[in-house]
Enzyme design. Structure first.
Site, PDB file in Angstrom:
ATOM      1  N   HIS A   1       0.582   4.790   2.616  1.00 21.89           N
ATOM      2  CA  HIS A   1       0.259   3.907   1.726  1.00 21.89           C
ATOM      3  C   HIS A   1       1.753   3.583   0.614  1.00 21.89           C
ATOM      4  O   HIS A   1       1.839   2.333   0.289  1.00 21.89           O
ATOM      5  CB  HIS A   1      -0.979   4.284   0.801  1.00 21.89           C
ATOM      6  CG  HIS A   1      -2.224   4.215   1.521  1.00 21.89           C
ATOM      7  ND1 HIS A   1      -2.962   3.117   1.184  1.00 21.89           N
ATOM      8  CD2 HIS A   1      -2.746   4.879   2.651  1.00 21.89           C
ATOM      9  CE1 HIS A   1      -4.091   3.128   2.073  1.00 21.89           C
ATOM     10  NE2 HIS A   1      -3.849   4.387   2.914  1.00 21.89           N
TER      11      HIS A   1
ATOM     12  N   ASP B   1      -2.492  -0.502  -4.769  1.00 24.51           N
ATOM     13  CA  ASP B   1      -3.252   0.012  -3.723  1.00 24.51           C
ATOM     14  C   ASP B   1      -4.556  -0.234  -3.616  1.00 24.51           C
ATOM     15  O   ASP B   1      -5.186  -0.147  -4.796  1.00 24.51           O
ATOM     16  CB  ASP B   1      -2.913   1.262  -3.195  1.00 24.51           C
ATOM     17  CG  ASP B   1      -3.144   1.502  -1.636  1.00 24.51           C
ATOM     18  OD1 ASP B   1      -4.426   1.933  -1.470  1.00 24.51           O
ATOM     19  OD2 ASP B   1      -2.474   1.578  -0.726  1.00 24.51           O
TER      20      ASP B   1
END
Length: 471
Positions: free
Chosen positions: A17, A115
Site C-alpha cells: 500500500h 489509502d
C-alpha cells in the site's frame, strides 16, 4: 512570500500500500512540479530498511513524516491484517492532526489523499476544510465491487452465506461466485472485519474523488461503470491514473545474485515464482510446487517464504526462519543447474524486466499484476487472499493473459505437482502460451500509451492536478 501548494498523503501499513502511493506521488510531482507533497506515514513498528531506502530517495518536492509507532500489543491479536492496517491509522489520528496543523500553518494545504484503509482520516480533511481523495491500490473492478457492496449488504446480504452463489459486479462481463469475491465479505455479518470493510466501502461515497491505479484499455468496462453516474448515482469522480508501479530496488547489492544468475540464462527461459510482499502457502503446496518444478524441467527463480496455513501470515510482520529448510530433501542439489531459490525477497521489477524471465507464478496482487503487465510477462495465477481471486479470474477468463492450475482438493486447497508442471509448460513452451504472450504484449503496449504525453492516464492526472492548483 507566497505559501507553496501542498498535498498531504496518508498511506496505511503494508509495503503493497505504501509503495504505490509513493510512486503516485513521484509521478504527480514529475508532471506537475509546482506542487509539494508530504507523506504522513502511520506505522506498526519501525519501517524496514527497504522502506527507509525508498523514503530517503524521494525527490525534493516530496517530504515524509514517519508518525510515532503504534504498538501491536495495543491492537487485537490473531485477526485479519486488514484490521491491524485500519486500526493503526485510527490510533494515529492524533499524530495526523498535529502534523496537518503544522502543514496548514506553513503551506497552502489543499488536499488530503489517503489509502482506503486510512479513510478514518476523512474527518480530518473535513475539519481542515481541504479536498479528500482515496488512492485505491486495487483495480477498477474491485473498486466497482466496493461501491456496490453497501447496497448488496442492505438488499441481498444473505447471498454471502452460500459461497457458490454468483454476484454481478458492475463493469464485469462475467459473474463472480461469492467465494471469489474480496475475502473480507466472507466473514460473519456480525464480525468486526465485515463491519470494518462495509464502513470503508460506505466512506467511498463521502470523498471528493477516487484515484484508481488502473488504465482504460485494461479495465474499460469497469472504469466506465465507476465513472458514469447511472450505476453509482452518488459516487465521487474517479481518476484512472495507472499503471503506477515501482521503479526498482534502491539496493544494488541485494539484487546482485538474482540478476547475475538471470544474466546467464537463455531469453524467456525462467519462471519467476513469488507470492508478494507477505503471502504464504501451506507446506503441502510448497512441496507440490517444488516437485512440479522438477517435473517440468523448466528453469526457475523462486522467492521462498516459510509456509503457513494462513495465507496472509507475514503480510505486516516479516519472518526470520530458515526458509530453505522447508524444501523437500535433496531438492536444492537436484535442481542446482535448473533454478535458484532465494529467501523472502528479491528485486521483482528487475526480475520481471529481465530478458531471461519468461513467466511469473503470481499471487495476483494488484501491484504484481500491473508489474507483470507493464513488463509483458505472462502469468500463472495462484491467488491467496484479499481481492486476488477476483484479479485471477479477470486475468484468466477476461484478459486471457494467465493460466490457473486446478485445485486437486477444494477443502485443503492442494494443487498437485503434475498440474503445476502442466501449467508451467503451457506458459513456457506450448502454443497456448505463445498466444498468452502476444495478448500480454498488446496490453503492455496499451499501458505505455496510457502513460504517454497525451494518454488517458496522463490526462486524468492533469485534471486532478488542475483541481489542486486552482484552489
Amino acid at each position: 512570500m507566497e505559501k507553496k501548494t501542498c498535498i498531504a498523503m496518508v498511506p496505511c501499513p503494508g509495503q503493497g500500500h505504501l509503495i504505490p502511493l509513493v510512486e503516485f506521488a513521484k509521478t504527480l510531482i514529475h508532471q506537475h512540479n509546482n506542487l509539494h507533497l508530504t507523506l504522513l506515514i502511520p506505522t506498526l513498528g519501525p519501517p524496514t530498511p527497504s522502506i527507509k531506502a525508498i523514503l530517503n530517495s524521494l525527490p525534493p518536492n516530496i517530504d515524509f513524516n514517519i508518525l510515532p509507532h503504534i504498538s501491536i500489543q495495543d491492537l487485537p491479536q490473531n485477526v485479519h491484517p486488514a484490521i491491524h492496517m485500519k486500526l493503526t491509522v485510527t490510533h494515529s489520528l492524533p499524530f495526523l492532526h498535529e502534523a496537518l496543523t503544522s502543514l496548514n500553518t506553513r503551506t497552502h494545504l489543499v488536499a488530503l489523499i489517503f489509502d482506503v484503509f486510512s479513510s478514518d482520516a476523512l474527518h480530518l480533511a473535513n475539519q481542515f476544510n481541504i479536498l479528500s481523495y482515496v488512492f485505491f491500490t486495487s483495480g477498477a473492478l474491485t473498486l466497482s465491487f466496493c461501491l456496490s457492496f453497501p447496497k448488496l449488504d442492505e438488499t441481498v446480504s444473505s447471498q454471502f452465506i452460500d459461497s457458490t452463489k454468483t454476484v454481478n459486479v458492475p463493469g464485469s462481463i462475467i459473474p463472480f461466485q461469492v467465494k471469489d469475491l474480496v475475502d473480507l465479505v466472507l466473514y460473519e455479518r456480525s464480525s468486526e472485519i465485515y463491519k470494518i470493510y462495509l464502513g470503508l466501502c460506505q466512506k467511498l461515497y463521502f470523498v471528493d474523488g477516487i484515484i484508481v491505479n488502473s488504465f482504460t484499455d485494461m479495465e474499460a468496462e469497469a472504469i466506465r461503470a465507476v465513472q458514469e453516474k447511472t450505476t453509482f448515482v452518488d459516487s465521487p469522480s474517479v481518476y484512472p491514473v495507472g499503471p503506477i508501479i515501482g521503479t526498482g530496488s534502491t539496493s544494488k547489492e541485494s539484487q546482485m545474485e538474482c540478476i547475475q544468475w538471470l544474466n546467464n540464462q537463455p531469453p524467456k527461459s525462467v519462471l519467476y515464482i513469488c507470492f508478494g510482499s507477505g503471502g504464504t502457502i501451506t507446506h503441502d503446496n510448497l512441496n507440490e510446487i517444488a516437485f512440479g518444478l522438477e517435473l517440468s524441467g523448466q528453469k526457475f527463480l523462486w522467492v521462498l517464504r516459510a509456509p503457513n496455513n494462513s495465507a496472509s501470515s507475514s503480510y505486516l510482520m516479516g519472518q526470520m526462519e530458515d526458509h530453505l529448510s522447508y524444501l523437500p530433501s535433496g531438492f536444492l542439489n537436484r535442481t542446482k543447474e535448473q533454478g535458484l531459490v532465494v529467501p523472502s525477497w528479491a528485486p521483482q521489477i528487475e526480475i520481471l524486466s529481465h530478458g531471461s524471465t519468461g513467466g511469473f507464478l503470481s499471487h495476483c496482487g494488484w501491484n504484481s499484476t500491473l508489474e507483470s503487465v507493464v513488463h509483458s510477462v505472462p502469468m500463472i495465477a495462484w491467488p491467496l487472499f484479499a481481492e486476488q481471486r477476483m484479479n485471477a479470474i479477470v486475468l484468466t477468463d477476461v484478459l486471457k493473459v494467465a493460466v490457473r492450475p486446478k485445485v486437486d482438493d477444494q477443502s485443503s486447497g492442494i494443487v498437485k505437482h503434475e498440474e503445476i508442471a502442466r501449467v508451467i509448460k503451457i506458459i513456457m513452451e506450448e502454443e497456448e502460451g505463445l498466444q498468452i504472450r502476444k495478448r500480454i504484449k498488446d496490453l503492455s503496449d496499451a499501458a505505455a500509451v496510457a502513460l504517454s504525453e497525451h494518454g488517458s492516464s496522463t490526462r486524468a492526472l492533469s485534471i486532478l492536478a488542475h483541481k489542486f492548483q486552482n484552489i
